[in-house]
Structures are given as C-alpha cells and as structure tokens.
Motif scaffolding. Structure first.
Motif, PDB file in Angstrom:
ATOM      1  N   GLY A  66       0.804  -1.213   0.000  1.00 53.39           N
ATOM      2  CA  GLY A  66       0.000   0.000   0.000  1.00 53.39           C
ATOM      3  C   GLY A  66       0.831   1.254   0.000  1.00 53.39           C
ATOM      4  O   GLY A  66       2.070   1.224  -0.010  1.00 53.39           O
ATOM      5  N   ARG A  67       0.152   2.354   0.027  1.00 52.30           N
ATOM      6  CA  ARG A  67       0.794   3.666   0.097  1.00 52.30           C
ATOM      7  C   ARG A  67       1.560   3.805   1.414  1.00 52.30           C
ATOM      8  O   ARG A  67       1.163   3.236   2.441  1.00 52.30           O
ATOM      9  N   ASP A  68       2.620   4.582   1.397  1.00 58.41           N
ATOM     10  CA  ASP A  68       3.286   4.919   2.643  1.00 58.41           C
ATOM     11  C   ASP A  68       2.336   5.716   3.525  1.00 58.41           C
ATOM     12  O   ASP A  68       1.582   6.569   3.037  1.00 58.41           O
ATOM     13  N   ASP A 171      -4.993   1.735   0.786  1.00 58.88           N
ATOM     14  CA  ASP A 171      -4.976   2.974   0.003  1.00 58.88           C
ATOM     15  C   ASP A 171      -5.345   4.155   0.888  1.00 58.88           C
ATOM     16  O   ASP A 171      -6.154   4.028   1.804  1.00 58.88           O
ATOM     17  N   VAL A 172      -4.733   5.293   0.605  1.00 58.70           N
ATOM     18  CA  VAL A 172      -4.978   6.502   1.375  1.00 58.70           C
ATOM     19  C   VAL A 172      -4.971   7.681   0.413  1.00 58.70           C
ATOM     20  O   VAL A 172      -4.282   7.656  -0.616  1.00 58.70           O
ATOM     21  N   SER A 173      -5.752   8.697   0.707  1.00 54.98           N
ATOM     22  CA  SER A 173      -5.834   9.858  -0.171  1.00 54.98           C
ATOM     23  C   SER A 173      -4.594  10.735  -0.024  1.00 54.98           C
ATOM     24  O   SER A 173      -3.856  10.651   0.968  1.00 54.98           O
ATOM     25  N   TRP A 205       4.063  10.968  -5.885  1.00 59.68           N
ATOM     26  CA  TRP A 205       2.725  10.385  -5.732  1.00 59.68           C
ATOM     27  C   TRP A 205       2.223   9.778  -7.032  1.00 59.68           C
ATOM     28  O   TRP A 205       1.745   8.651  -7.067  1.00 59.68           O
ATOM     29  N   TRP A 206       2.330  10.501  -8.122  1.00 56.58           N
ATOM     30  CA  TRP A 206       1.752  10.032  -9.373  1.00 56.58           C
ATOM     31  C   TRP A 206       2.596   8.953 -10.035  1.00 56.58           C
ATOM     32  O   TRP A 206       2.059   8.080 -10.734  1.00 56.58           O
ATOM     33  N   ASP A 207       3.899   8.961  -9.828  1.00 56.43           N
ATOM     34  CA  ASP A 207       4.724   7.847 -10.306  1.00 56.43           C
ATOM     35  C   ASP A 207       4.311   6.555  -9.611  1.00 56.43           C
ATOM     36  O   ASP A 207       4.190   5.505 -10.253  1.00 56.43           O
ATOM     37  N   TYR A 208       4.085   6.647  -8.297  1.00 59.14           N
ATOM     38  CA  TYR A 208       3.639   5.466  -7.562  1.00 59.14           C
ATOM     39  C   TYR A 208       2.222   5.075  -7.968  1.00 59.14           C
ATOM     40  O   TYR A 208       1.894   3.881  -8.026  1.00 59.14           O
ATOM     41  N   PRO A 230      -9.580   0.815   1.792  1.00 60.13           N
ATOM     42  CA  PRO A 230      -9.550   2.276   1.977  1.00 60.13           C
ATOM     43  C   PRO A 230      -9.205   2.581   3.433  1.00 60.13           C
ATOM     44  O   PRO A 230      -9.837   2.047   4.355  1.00 60.13           O
ATOM     45  N   SER A 231      -8.200   3.428   3.653  1.00 57.30           N
ATOM     46  CA  SER A 231      -7.706   3.579   5.025  1.00 57.30           C
ATOM     47  C   SER A 231      -7.555   5.023   5.471  1.00 57.30           C
ATOM     48  O   SER A 231      -6.735   5.318   6.344  1.00 57.30           O
TER      49      SER A 231
END
Length: 285
Positions: A66-68, A171-173, A205-208, A230-231
C-alpha cells in the motif's frame, strides 16, 4: 475464495453478534464508539484461527502492500498483538544484501514462506519490485515488467501447494497522507516512521500511482486477488481488513482442552531462602 467466504458466513463467527447492519456498525467504528469492542471480538476470533492453524497444520500467507502512511503497521499490530509469534510470523525484510542481489529475485522471499501450522504476514513483499524498486530506479523497466508476468504463476504454484494466500493493498488519499506525514514530522514518537523512501513517495505520488495501478491490474487473479482497503479512517480500515481475513479462511473453532494443573509440590524441609541482598528495580510508580 468465494466458496471459503460462503463457508465462513455459515459458521457466523466473524459476523457482528449484535444484529446491527454493516452500515450501522461502520458508522460506529468511524466515530470510535464501537471500535474497541469490535476489535476485541475480532482478536478473539484470531485466537480461534490460531488454534485451528496449529491443529490442522495449515499454511497461510498474508501480504500487506500500500501507500506509505496508509496504516499497514497498525493493521498488522492489531492482528498479532494477542497471539503467539511462533504461529503468526511477521516478515519485514530490509534492503537486499550484496549476496542477495546476485540471487533469483524471489529467493529470499521463498525461504520465508510458512511451514505447517504457521501464518506469515509480509509487511511489504515481493511486490517491492513493481513498486518502490521500479519507481526509484533500483531495477530496470524490463525486470519490473518480467516480474509482473511471472508473479501470478509463482502465486498459483504457492496456492497449488496448499498455501492460503491473501493480498491486501491499503490505500490513502493525498490529503490524508499529507496530514500523517506532517504528524510524523511534529511527533518525536513517530519521527522514526518517516524514512527517506517515504519522503520520495510523497514527492512522487503520481509515479507510484501509475506503478501500483499496473501492478494490481497485472497480478489480480481469481486465485490470488488483490483486496483494496480504503484507510483514510484507520480504525475502520483495521476492523474491515481483519474481518475480511477471517471471512476468507475456512477455519473452525477448536475445542480448548483444559489442562489439569494438579497440585504444587510441597516446600522441601531442607529449603532455606537466600537472604543475601539482591538488586531490585526501584519502585517508582
């Protein structure tokens, strides 16, 4: 996967026991009113899962990606804090050594796979390759593409061998990640969580986003699907994810065999307590 979910629903252990709808319970968890109660109930079920795994020799792998700052560590902590580390083993591998860099990419992950009676939780996994390694240039585009081609076959072989494989992507915004990063900067107890790679993930952010979108698209299969968590609300993410794990494994409650403690031995007649001074931790509280 669908059959296992249906079987678990029939057992009804993991469901809410108070008759409330999922929408109602979700609202309570978001507000924090029911979080502790729901988490305690789920952790009790995790203990039952542990007993079943030990008895049956099941082998389970749970992957968290997931996202950092998406809360992977928080979910893993709530899964493992009330169970045995000899059954629930968390794997969070560091950067590969010079020797490991010369091995087949999957090699250091394969040796971490579970034996009978084990649940292995990967806090990041072989999906480092199409994620951070690809975005940061630690591997070539060719190697990343090749990984995305062979990963489903590798996972199919795992499942064919009898391993239960679950994959979760938290996932996080952008807004919530920004808030959490700034919270880490300002809190000495959280500053250790902010690594140079985290900072780069913030900037890129967008590369990831592109990398993760392709990763999920290429490696989401019927046998080993990705489940998105969703977190933005951490508490809700934790209980949702743990409930889903329990619903996805066809475990059964194992009857606890209460041990007979017997009687303590009597104090030996020739026993003399050592009266020499000993170092004792000061009583400060």
């Amino acid at each position: 996967m669908d059959k296992h979910t249906d079987d678990r629903k029939k057992n009804n252990h993991w469901k809410a026991e108070d008759g409330k709808s999922a929408e109602t319970k979700g609202s309570e968890v978001r507000s924090g009113g029911n979080y502790a109660k729901e988490l305690a109930r789920l952790q009790e079920e995790i203990a039952h899962l542990q007993s079943w795994v030990k008895k049956t020799g099941a082998r389970i792998v749970i992957i968290f990606e997931g996202r950092d700052a998406a809360g992977k560590g928080g979910v893993i902590k709530r899964i493992t804090e009330r169970v045995s580390p000899r059954v629930f083993r968390v794997v969070a591998l560091p950067a590969p050594t010079d020797r490991e860099k010369t091995q087949i990419y999957m090699q250091r992950y394969i040796q971490q796979l579970p034996a009978a009676g084990e649940i292995v939780i990967f806090d990041r996994s072989w999906y480092n390759r199409p994620g951070v390694e690809r975005v940061m240039g630690f591997c070539s585009e060719k190697k990343a593409k090749r990984f995305l081609e062979i990963a489903p076959r590798f996972e199919a072989a795992m499942i064919e061998s009898g391993i239960v494989l679950l994959k979760y992507f938290l996932d996080v915004s952008e807004e919530e990640q920004d808030r959490r990063f700034r919270q880490r900067i300002n809190d000495p107890l959280r500053q250790w969580k902010l690594s140079p790679m985290d900072v780069e993930s913030y900037r890129r952010w967008w590369d990831y986003t592109r990398a993760y979108d392709e990763m999920i698209r290429m490696t989401d299969t019927d046998d080993a699907p990705w489940w998105i968590v969703p977190s933005d609300n951490k508490k809700q993410a934790r209980v949702n994810c743990i409930a889903h794990i329990l619903s996805s494994i066809p475990y059964e409650r194992v009857k606890f065999e209460e041990p007979d403690l017997g009687k303590r031995q009597k104090r030996p007649a020739d026993f003399e307590r050592d009266t020499r001074s000993r170092r004792t931790v000061p009583n400060l509280f």
